[in-house]
Scaffold this motif. Structure first.
Motif, PDB file in Angstrom:
ATOM      1  N   THR A 129      11.660 -10.694  27.385  1.00  0.00           N
ATOM      2  CA  THR A 129      12.072  -9.390  26.874  1.00  0.00           C
ATOM      3  C   THR A 129      13.588  -9.198  26.979  1.00  0.00           C
ATOM      4  N   LEU A 130      14.198  -9.777  28.008  1.00  0.00           N
ATOM      5  CA  LEU A 130      15.662  -9.728  28.091  1.00  0.00           C
ATOM      6  C   LEU A 130      16.271 -10.492  26.914  1.00  0.00           C
ATOM      7  N   CYS A 132       7.720 -12.972  31.294  1.00  0.00           N
ATOM      8  CA  CYS A 132       7.756 -11.789  30.426  1.00  0.00           C
ATOM      9  C   CYS A 132       9.103 -11.086  30.538  1.00  0.00           C
ATOM     10  N   ILE A 133       9.629 -10.985  31.743  1.00  0.00           N
ATOM     11  CA  ILE A 133      10.937 -10.367  31.948  1.00  0.00           C
ATOM     12  C   ILE A 133      12.026 -11.172  31.247  1.00  0.00           C
ATOM     13  N   GLU A 180       4.663 -12.622  34.741  1.00  0.00           N
ATOM     14  CA  GLU A 180       5.554 -11.466  34.804  1.00  0.00           C
ATOM     15  C   GLU A 180       7.024 -11.877  34.766  1.00  0.00           C
ATOM     16  N   LEU A 190       9.642  -4.578  29.261  1.00  0.00           N
ATOM     17  CA  LEU A 190      10.446  -5.074  30.380  1.00  0.00           C
ATOM     18  C   LEU A 190      10.186  -4.241  31.639  1.00  0.00           C
ATOM     19  N   SER A 191      10.197  -2.930  31.499  1.00  0.00           N
ATOM     20  CA  SER A 191       9.953  -2.050  32.646  1.00  0.00           C
ATOM     21  C   SER A 191       8.562  -2.280  33.223  1.00  0.00           C
ATOM     22  N   ILE A 225       8.453  -5.533  35.190  1.00  0.00           N
ATOM     23  CA  ILE A 225       9.130  -5.392  36.487  1.00  0.00           C
ATOM     24  C   ILE A 225       8.222  -4.677  37.486  1.00  0.00           C
ATOM     25  N   ASP A 256      11.010  -3.234  23.452  1.00  0.00           N
ATOM     26  CA  ASP A 256      10.852  -4.187  24.556  1.00  0.00           C
ATOM     27  C   ASP A 256      11.408  -3.646  25.867  1.00  0.00           C
TER      28      ASP A 256
END
Length: 205
Positions: A145-146, A141-142, A138, A187-188, A191, A183
């Motif tokens: 995507t950022l 992944c954050i 996770e 991203l959401s 989170i 994305d």
């Protein structure tokens, strides 16, 4: 609202309220499918050429390429980056451009990036069985995507070019830009999953 309708609506609310865990699971599966699919396309080099503009213009990734940002003078006397003269649309083939991409490191980078993306997707999915592994996925992944969303700032190709209609640039996203903006949803979701994983670990203490 009559009594029957009110009862049905309250029943719907209870079902919706109880779907939180299902939603977490659905998000894990969604990220697995998206990341394995997209990462796989990069590993098998189908998407290798398509990501060149993003990587070449990124201050964080451009160093992976050897020749993408070399300056080239076109027949019209305009100076452009070399990658712009060596674009290969998906499904197209051009032996000369393929040789350039091989020398540029386009394909080797795509394989490495694809493996990373697949790994992230698998780690997020493994959150079903290991909260800590899921949490690693996770966080990655954050971060990823950022990085993808940063292309909205660094990559000119995400905006509609000036082709004469008078409609171009912000806020008109090109096809590439529309692929980037989605994305925000990933991203959401990452989170939300991270928050859930953190809560589970805190409960164990």
């Amino acid at each position: 609202m009559n009594t029957k309708m009110k009862t049905l609506f309250e029943h719907f609310l209870r079902v919706a309220a109880s779907a939180k865990e299902f939603g977490y699971g659905a998000m894990r599966v969604a990220i697995l499918v998206i990341f394995v699919w997209i990462g796989g396309l990069k590993i098998y080099q189908y998407e290798a050429n398509g990501i060149v503009p993003f990587v070449a213009n990124s201050p964080f990734m451009s160093f992976f390429y050897t020749h993408a940002n070399d300056k080239v003078i076109t027949d019209g006397g305009k100076e452009v980056k070399a990658y712009m003269l060596n674009k290969l649309p998906e499904g197209a083939t051009d032996a000369k451009k393929t040789v350039w991409h091989e020398a540029n490191g386009t394909y080797s980078f795509a394989i490495g990036l694809g493996l990373l993306i697949v790994t992230i997707g698998v780690l997020v999915f493994l959150g079903f069985f290991s909260t800590k592994l899921g949490m690693i996925g996770e966080v990655l992944c954050i971060i990823m995507t950022l990085g993808t969303l940063s292309f909205l700032v660094t990559t000119p190709e995400v905006w509609v070019p000036n082709l004469g209609s008078g409609e171009f640039g912000f806020p008109l996203l090109s096809g590439a830009g529309r692929l980037v903006i989605k994305d925000l949803a990933i991203l959401s979701g990452a989170i939300i999953l991270l928050s859930n994983s953190a809560a589970k670990l805190l409960e164990k203490k």
